[in-house]
Design a protein around this motif. Structure first.
Motif, mmCIF file in Angstrom:
data_model
loop_
_atom_site.group_PDB
_atom_site.id
_atom_site.type_symbol
_atom_site.label_atom_id
_atom_site.label_comp_id
_atom_site.label_asym_id
_atom_site.label_seq_id
_atom_site.Cartn_x
_atom_site.Cartn_y
_atom_site.Cartn_z
ATOM 1 N N CYS A 191 -4.305 9.812 -3.405
ATOM 2 C CA CYS A 191 -4.013 8.771 -2.411
ATOM 3 C C CYS A 191 -3.908 7.397 -3.055
ATOM 4 N N LEU A 192 -4.837 7.078 -3.945
ATOM 5 C CA LEU A 192 -4.818 5.764 -4.595
ATOM 6 C C LEU A 192 -3.531 5.563 -5.387
ATOM 7 N N ASN A 193 -3.120 6.587 -6.116
ATOM 8 C CA ASN A 193 -1.876 6.481 -6.895
ATOM 9 C C ASN A 193 -0.665 6.335 -5.982
ATOM 10 N N ALA A 194 -0.647 7.087 -4.893
ATOM 11 C CA ALA A 194 0.495 7.036 -3.974
ATOM 12 C C ALA A 194 0.543 5.709 -3.223
ATOM 13 N N LEU A 195 -0.617 5.151 -2.892
ATOM 14 C CA LEU A 195 -0.645 3.863 -2.183
ATOM 15 C C LEU A 195 -0.083 2.744 -3.053
ATOM 16 N N LYS A 196 -0.163 2.900 -4.371
ATOM 17 C CA LYS A 196 0.449 1.923 -5.273
ATOM 18 C C LYS A 196 1.982 2.012 -5.212
ATOM 19 N N VAL A 197 2.475 3.204 -4.962
ATOM 20 C CA VAL A 197 3.923 3.412 -4.872
ATOM 21 C C VAL A 197 4.452 2.904 -3.534
ATOM 22 N N ASN A 198 3.744 3.266 -2.452
ATOM 23 C CA ASN A 198 4.179 2.844 -1.112
ATOM 24 C C ASN A 198 2.951 2.730 -0.199
ATOM 25 N N PRO A 199 2.514 1.503 0.089
ATOM 26 C CA PRO A 199 1.318 1.311 0.917
ATOM 27 C C PRO A 199 1.603 1.351 2.417
ATOM 28 N N ASN A 200 2.816 1.702 2.794
ATOM 29 C CA ASN A 200 3.206 1.648 4.198
ATOM 30 C C ASN A 200 3.387 3.021 4.832
ATOM 31 N N VAL A 201 2.685 4.003 4.309
ATOM 32 C CA VAL A 201 2.759 5.362 4.848
ATOM 33 C C VAL A 201 1.450 5.665 5.585
ATOM 34 N N PRO A 202 1.492 5.790 6.918
ATOM 35 C CA PRO A 202 0.245 5.965 7.684
ATOM 36 C C PRO A 202 -0.553 7.196 7.295
ATOM 37 N N GLU A 203 0.147 8.297 6.983
ATOM 38 C CA GLU A 203 -0.566 9.523 6.620
ATOM 39 C C GLU A 203 -1.377 9.352 5.341
ATOM 40 N N LEU A 204 -0.902 8.521 4.429
ATOM 41 C CA LEU A 204 -1.664 8.255 3.206
ATOM 42 C C LEU A 204 -2.977 7.560 3.526
ATOM 43 N N HIS A 205 -2.929 6.535 4.369
ATOM 44 C CA HIS A 205 -4.150 5.825 4.763
ATOM 45 C C HIS A 205 -5.086 6.752 5.542
ATOM 46 N N LYS A 206 -4.498 7.586 6.377
ATOM 47 C CA LYS A 206 -5.292 8.516 7.185
ATOM 48 C C LYS A 206 -6.077 9.483 6.311
ATOM 49 N N TRP A 207 -5.395 10.132 5.373
ATOM 50 C CA TRP A 207 -6.081 11.131 4.561
ATOM 51 C C TRP A 207 -6.974 10.498 3.502
ATOM 52 N N TYR A 208 -6.636 9.291 3.086
ATOM 53 C CA TYR A 208 -7.536 8.556 2.192
ATOM 54 C C TYR A 208 -8.849 8.272 2.917
ATOM 55 N N ALA A 209 -8.768 7.808 4.157
ATOM 56 C CA ALA A 209 -9.969 7.526 4.943
ATOM 57 C C ALA A 209 -10.796 8.792 5.164
ATOM 58 N N ILE A 210 -10.120 9.882 5.492
ATOM 59 C CA ILE A 210 -10.829 11.143 5.741
ATOM 60 C C ILE A 210 -11.546 11.620 4.479
ATOM 61 N N LEU A 211 -10.877 11.523 3.335
ATOM 62 C CA LEU A 211 -11.494 11.932 2.075
ATOM 63 C C LEU A 211 -12.659 11.014 1.710
ATOM 64 N N ILE A 212 -12.503 9.718 1.962
ATOM 65 C CA ILE A 212 -13.593 8.774 1.716
ATOM 66 C C ILE A 212 -14.809 9.169 2.555
ATOM 67 N N GLY A 213 -14.562 9.473 3.820
ATOM 68 C CA GLY A 213 -15.657 9.878 4.695
ATOM 69 C C GLY A 213 -16.329 11.165 4.267
ATOM 70 N N SER A 214 -15.548 12.092 3.714
ATOM 71 C CA SER A 214 -16.093 13.413 3.385
ATOM 72 C C SER A 214 -16.952 13.419 2.124
ATOM 73 N N ARG A 215 -16.984 12.312 1.384
ATOM 74 C CA ARG A 215 -17.801 12.286 0.161
ATOM 75 C C ARG A 215 -19.195 11.687 0.395
ATOM 76 N N ALA A 216 -19.564 11.471 1.642
ATOM 77 C CA ALA A 216 -20.828 10.809 1.962
ATOM 78 C C ALA A 216 -22.032 11.505 1.335
ATOM 79 N N ASP A 217 -22.006 12.833 1.303
ATOM 80 C CA ASP A 217 -23.139 13.585 0.769
ATOM 81 C C ASP A 217 -23.391 13.315 -0.711
#
Length: 355
Positions: A191-217
């Motif tokens: 996600c981080l690499n792809a956001l550098k290419v195009n930061p205007n894709v909602p699905e990228l932000h969505k799955w980045y957020a979900i993955l960020i949330g899933s590493r809480a443990d």
């Protein structure tokens, strides 16, 4: 096994981000041995083996066509042998070719550990279907194909967010904690690499957020609180870019619901020790859940259940019961929704006097 929906773990994730006061006081930093370099090498080797097998399959198909053509030529030439001086040694039989060269192309699963990907489609429609199948083998094979396609065109962010989704789904099916942690990290890196290419894709932000949330443990309490803010930031961006996506409003509603449930002393303890946690109210959560309800094209048991829970939390018991009954009346599609029914029934029993 049905796929794990990302919004089903948001509650647990955010509770992990902001925690209760007692948890804050006894939190220990836990570290897992990282095998980043080795896993990267294995991932790269997996893609190379996949590509090699595909190339060998193509060679085998070409060879088989050549064999069939050779058989036809041999029949025609044998019929002319009585009137020509051509030696039969000039013509190798297709059977001789099969017994030697064909053996080279016949690679068994023991020769290449990677499961054959010949049956996995490469269209986005087929990829999306495979990513939601809930079977780790098919998702893993599909991920190999996605990564191969990204290697060919690194600017395909429509493939990058699908890779991130694949990493998330695989992580949720992982039984080993270290493997889960490493898989989540790979998805975040994509996600981080792809956001550098195009930061205007909602699905990228969505799955980045979900993955960020899933590493809480795997995070310290301070990092969990930081991740809570990061989660909301990227869901907010995704909603700006795609305001009609009901799942985004549900995710934000779920986030607000968990944050609103914090006691004042829990917030105070968190702020003193690790930094100010996010803030939200049950009304904030309701606004997002109602928006998700309006945008959704199908009956959504969990969303209706959470609307009921928010209304009850706000003291609106009668309307809360009404929404819980609506949720219960929706037929369960999988085991997860059966667990929702169990929770709904518990709430209906507890608040039945208000109906």
């Amino acid at each position: 096994m049905p796929p794990t929906y990302p919004w089903q773990i948001v509650g647990a994730t955010i509770l992990g981000v902001i925690g209760a006061a007692t948890v804050l006081m006894i939190e220990h930093f836990r570290q897992e041995r990282r095998r980043h370099v080795m896993n990267q090498d294995l991932d790269r080797l997996s893609r190379q083996l996949s590509r090699m097998r595909l190339e060998l399959d193509q060679l085998r198909e070409t060879q088989q066509k050549h064999d069939q053509k050779g058989k036809k030529n041999r029949k025609r030439k044998v019929s002319l042998m009585s009137t020509t001086t051509t030696s039969t040694e000039d013509y190798r039989s297709a059977n001789d070719l099969d017994s030697s060269e064909q053996e080279f192309y016949d690679l068994s699963d023991d020769d290449i550990v990677l499961t054959s990907v010949r049956t996995i489609g490469t269209s986005l429609e087929e990829i999306d279907k495979n990513l939601d199948c809930g079977k780790i083998e098919i998702i893993s094979e599909t991920l190999v194909i996605i990564n191969n396609m990204i290697d060919d065109d690194p600017n395909r962010v429509d493939l990058s967010w699908r890779a991130a989704k694949a990493y998330y789904n695989i992580a949720m099916l992982c039984e080993d904690s270290a493997d889960k942690q490493e898989t989540i990290k790979k998805g975040i890196d994509v996600c981080l690499n792809a956001l550098k290419v195009n930061p205007n894709v909602p699905e990228l932000h969505k799955w980045y957020a979900i993955l960020i949330g899933s590493r809480a443990d795997f995070q310290s309490m301070k990092d969990r609180i930081s991740d809570g803010h990061l989660f909301k930031k990227h869901i907010d961006i995704a909603i700006e870019l795609s305001p009609s996506d009901p799942s985004l409003h549900h995710l934000l509603g779920r986030f607000a619901y968990e944050v609103a449930g914090l006691k004042w002393y829990e917030r105070k303890a968190a702020a003193a020790l690790f930094g100010e946690p996010p803030s939200a109210t049950y009304q904030d959560a309701l606004d997002h859940f109602f928006k998700a309800e309006d945008l959704s094209k199908s009956a959504w048991k969990e969303n209706k259940m959470l609307i009921g829970k928010c209304l009850i939390a706000n003291g609106d018991y009668k309307d809360g019961i009404t929404w819980l009954i609506k949720a219960k009346n929706i037929t369960c599609k999988d085991e997860v929704e059966k667990r929702f029914d169990s929770e709904i029934q518990t709430l209906l029993t507890k608040y039945s006097s208000y109906s």
